[in-house]
Enzyme design. Sequence first.
Site, PDB file in Angstrom:
ATOM      1  N   ASP A  77       3.423   0.400  12.176  1.00  0.00           N
ATOM      2  CA  ASP A  77       2.243  -0.169  11.511  1.00  0.00           C
ATOM      3  C   ASP A  77       1.990  -1.629  11.897  1.00  0.00           C
ATOM      4  OD1 ASP A  77       1.959   2.252  10.283  1.00  0.00           O
ATOM      5  OD2 ASP A  77       2.723   1.609   8.333  1.00  0.00           O
ATOM      6  N   LYS A  95       0.827  -1.216   0.000  1.00  0.00           N
ATOM      7  CA  LYS A  95       0.000   0.000   0.000  1.00  0.00           C
ATOM      8  C   LYS A  95       0.853   1.253   0.000  1.00  0.00           C
ATOM      9  CE  LYS A  95      -1.804   1.787   3.984  1.00  0.00           C
ATOM     10  NZ  LYS A  95      -1.750   3.222   4.274  1.00  0.00           N
ATOM     11  N   ASN A  96       1.806   1.320   0.944  1.00  0.00           N
ATOM     12  CA  ASN A  96       2.502   2.594   1.131  1.00  0.00           C
ATOM     13  C   ASN A  96       3.537   2.888   0.040  1.00  0.00           C
ATOM     14  OD1 ASN A  96       0.901   3.191   3.269  1.00  0.00           O
ATOM     15  ND2 ASN A  96       2.359   2.529   4.842  1.00  0.00           N
ATOM     16  N   ARG A  98      -0.731  14.899  12.967  1.00  0.00           N
ATOM     17  CA  ARG A  98       0.100  14.478  11.819  1.00  0.00           C
ATOM     18  C   ARG A  98       0.441  15.707  10.967  1.00  0.00           C
ATOM     19  NH1 ARG A  98      -2.116   8.888   9.237  1.00  0.00           N
ATOM     20  NH2 ARG A  98       0.035   8.772   8.533  1.00  0.00           N
ATOM     21  N   PRO A  99       1.368  16.547  11.471  1.00  0.00           N
ATOM     22  CA  PRO A  99       1.678  17.782  10.748  1.00  0.00           C
ATOM     23  C   PRO A  99       2.434  17.514   9.437  1.00  0.00           C
ATOM     24  CG  PRO A  99       3.172  17.505  12.610  1.00  0.00           C
ATOM     25  CD  PRO A  99       2.196  16.374  12.672  1.00  0.00           C
ATOM     26  N   CYS A 106      -5.464   7.828   8.640  1.00  0.00           N
ATOM     27  CA  CYS A 106      -5.779   7.301   9.967  1.00  0.00           C
ATOM     28  C   CYS A 106      -5.572   8.359  11.037  1.00  0.00           C
ATOM     29  CB  CYS A 106      -4.876   6.104  10.285  1.00  0.00           C
ATOM     30  SG  CYS A 106      -5.273   4.651   9.315  1.00  0.00           S
ATOM     31  N   ARG A 126      -9.145  -0.020   3.564  1.00  0.00           N
ATOM     32  CA  ARG A 126      -8.244   1.003   3.033  1.00  0.00           C
ATOM     33  C   ARG A 126      -6.887   0.401   2.703  1.00  0.00           C
ATOM     34  NH1 ARG A 126      -7.237   5.346   6.834  1.00  0.00           N
ATOM     35  NH2 ARG A 126      -5.634   5.570   5.274  1.00  0.00           N
TER      36      ARG A 126
HETATM   37  N1  EPU Z   1       5.929  14.373  11.301  1.00  0.00           N
HETATM   38  C1  EPU Z   1       6.091  15.693  11.636  1.00  0.00           C
HETATM   39  N2  EPU Z   1       6.142  16.603  10.620  1.00  0.00           N
HETATM   40  C2  EPU Z   1       6.027  16.249   9.311  1.00  0.00           C
HETATM   41  C3  EPU Z   1       5.871  14.894   8.990  1.00  0.00           C
HETATM   42  C4  EPU Z   1       5.821  13.961  10.017  1.00  0.00           C
HETATM   43  O1  EPU Z   1       6.191  16.068  12.802  1.00  0.00           O
HETATM   44  O2  EPU Z   1       6.085  17.136   8.440  1.00  0.00           O
HETATM   45  C5  EPU Z   1       5.907  13.371  12.391  1.00  0.00           C
HETATM   46  C6  EPU Z   1       4.602  12.611  12.452  1.00  0.00           C
HETATM   47  O3  EPU Z   1       3.626  13.332  13.166  1.00  0.00           O
HETATM   48  C7  EPU Z   1       5.018  11.333  13.112  1.00  0.00           C
HETATM   49  C8  EPU Z   1       6.429  11.100  12.573  1.00  0.00           C
HETATM   50  O4  EPU Z   1       6.861  12.370  12.095  1.00  0.00           O
HETATM   51  O5  EPU Z   1       5.095  11.546  14.499  1.00  0.00           O
HETATM   52  C9  EPU Z   1       6.533  10.099  11.443  1.00  0.00           C
HETATM   53  O6  EPU Z   1       5.602  10.416  10.432  1.00  0.00           O
HETATM   54  P1  EPU Z   1       5.842  10.042   8.899  1.00  0.00           P
HETATM   55  O7  EPU Z   1       5.890  11.305   8.124  1.00  0.00           O
HETATM   56  O8  EPU Z   1       7.018   9.131   8.798  1.00  0.00           O
HETATM   57  O9  EPU Z   1       4.542   9.245   8.560  1.00  0.00           O
HETATM   58  P2  EPU Z   1       3.586   9.407   7.302  1.00  0.00           P
HETATM   59  O10 EPU Z   1       4.382   9.654   6.072  1.00  0.00           O
HETATM   60  O11 EPU Z   1       2.461  10.305   7.635  1.00  0.00           O
HETATM   61  C10 EPU Z   1       3.734   6.878   6.651  1.00  0.00           C
HETATM   62  C11 EPU Z   1       2.756   5.773   6.412  1.00  0.00           C
HETATM   63  C12 EPU Z   1       2.145   5.349   7.736  1.00  0.00           C
HETATM   64  C13 EPU Z   1       3.265   4.910   8.675  1.00  0.00           C
HETATM   65  C14 EPU Z   1       4.294   6.026   8.836  1.00  0.00           C
HETATM   66  C15 EPU Z   1       5.507   5.617   9.655  1.00  0.00           C
HETATM   67  C16 EPU Z   1       1.915   6.209   4.204  1.00  0.00           C
HETATM   68  C17 EPU Z   1       0.812   6.680   3.330  1.00  0.00           C
HETATM   69  N3  EPU Z   1       1.712   6.246   5.512  1.00  0.00           N
HETATM   70  O12 EPU Z   1       2.985   7.942   7.223  1.00  0.00           O
HETATM   71  O13 EPU Z   1       1.323   4.235   7.441  1.00  0.00           O
HETATM   72  O14 EPU Z   1       2.717   4.614   9.933  1.00  0.00           O
HETATM   73  O15 EPU Z   1       4.764   6.429   7.521  1.00  0.00           O
HETATM   74  O16 EPU Z   1       6.120   4.518   9.106  1.00  0.00           O
HETATM   75  O17 EPU Z   1       2.964   5.794   3.716  1.00  0.00           O
HETATM   76  C18 EPU Z   1      -0.430   2.714   7.742  1.00  0.00           C
HETATM   77  O18 EPU Z   1      -0.085   2.190   6.670  1.00  0.00           O
HETATM   78  O19 EPU Z   1      -1.254   2.200   8.535  1.00  0.00           O
HETATM   79  C19 EPU Z   1       0.152   4.000   8.108  1.00  0.00           C
HETATM   80  C20 EPU Z   1      -0.364   4.797   9.033  1.00  0.00           C
END
Ligand code: EPU
Length: 426
Positions: free
Chosen positions: A305, A22-23, A122-123, A117, A397
């Site tokens: 995850d 998915k990701n 999630r900034p 989710c 999803r």
């Molecule tokens: N964060 C910030 N600022 C940012 C971006 C992230 O503070 O600009 C923080 C987040 O709040 C969090 C941490 O950094 O505390 C990590 O977030 P990350 O950006 O790595 O996560 P994401 O890109 O939003 C993806 C996956 C998630 C997975 C996370 C961590 C996708 C679409 N989503 O999310 O997948 O948990 O990486 O590996 O790729 C899932 O598949 O169930 C899922 C939630």
Amino acid sequence: MEKFVIHGGKPLKGEVAVSGAKNAAVAIVAAAILADEPCVLENVPEIQDINVCVKILYEMGASIKIIDKNTIRIDTRGISDPVVPYELARACRASSYFLGTLLGRFLKADVPMPGGCDLGDRPIDQHLKAFNILGARHTIDGGVVSLKADKLIGSQIYFDIVTVGGTINAMFAAVKAEGLTVIENAAKEPQIVDLANFLNSMGADIMGAGTDVIKIRGVKYLRGVTYGIIPDPIEAGTYMVAAAATKGDVYVKNVIPKHLESITDKLRKAGAFVEEFDECIHVKSEGRLMKTSFKTLPHPGFPTDMQPQFSTMLTTADGTSVVTDNIFDNRFRYVNELRRFGADITVEGTTAVIQGVSELSGATVKATDLRAGAALVIAGLMASGTTVVEEIYHIERGYENIDEKLRALGADITRVNDFDKARRVG
Ligand code: EPU
């Protein structure tokens, strides 16, 4: 509303094939915007988040051909207005990837703040920081993020925290920027490497993906390619844990065992037997599992995850397990639902203390997010009696045909909707 009805207590046995990741797929589908020619994507999982991303492309003017259920041809040359529709953007987190791809191609983008989710705050500040460093300006108005640049110029981006989405968005903008971009403190998840392989196969010049420094030299043209997406490590991990949790014996096929090392390691620590083959993992467990403590970390650490599924497995392990999940501030929302099965868990901040009980008994519960939903299905498979998991749209999803795959492993799981029930009663 659909739900799963599970009659638990049966060990899972047999073989299950894992679908595309998915990701990785959500990023690669969005990346089709950067291609100057049509692309064919193979091993695309048939899941709701992909439907949303493909719909975003279609609504913006792309031409989409579904070749078969896991193969899509995408031609984004018809997109002229880089504006993502509001409701679609709010339906998944990956809509944020259209910021990077639209900026890379059009030097501007209007994308509503992404959904996804609810795992706490999630900034996207790190995404915006990367775009700004490469030369874009941003405004946020009425919930819509707007980006504009006269041109994108390669530069050095240092992420304050490791972010998967931030790294991917920086890669998108840098691929079309002038000159060299160096991304430091980059995320190393398998989907980052898969995306880099996809972009490189189109003619991009990306080095270092999978390490914490990624170097990207911008190019002007990206050709169309046919590309197969990697298998989903989290879907694989979910079936591995489900096998161990039900005292089962399962061959999880179409996997890259290297991507699963942290899960394999913890399953072995918990007392499960795990055997690795080239593209298959065999998980077997007999008797009671043992307490196992762990912390989630960015890759190659234990993935956040997989935390809800693994923690659920530990609810009947012998002894007390301590689980810390610092990646998101609210990834223990499913614990309230797990308690309905008789699980003994206390949560303090981002740490859960799981006192193993001898067995779970079936309950009616609600999926609160995607992985929480998968965890509740595992709880239902472990539990004696009947479990009903409601709000399964969260699970759809990210898991392709989870009920069918589990039934093939011998699970007694049925998809029911209120209409069927009303008809039976009527
Ligand atoms: N964060 C910030 N600022 C940012 C971006 C992230 O503070 O600009 C923080 C987040 O709040 C969090 C941490 O950094 O505390 C990590 O977030 P990350 O950006 O790595 O996560 P994401 O890109 O939003 C993806 C996956 C998630 C997975 C996370 C961590 C996708 C679409 N989503 O999310 O997948 O948990 O990486 O590996 O790729 C899932 O598949 O169930 C899922 C939630």
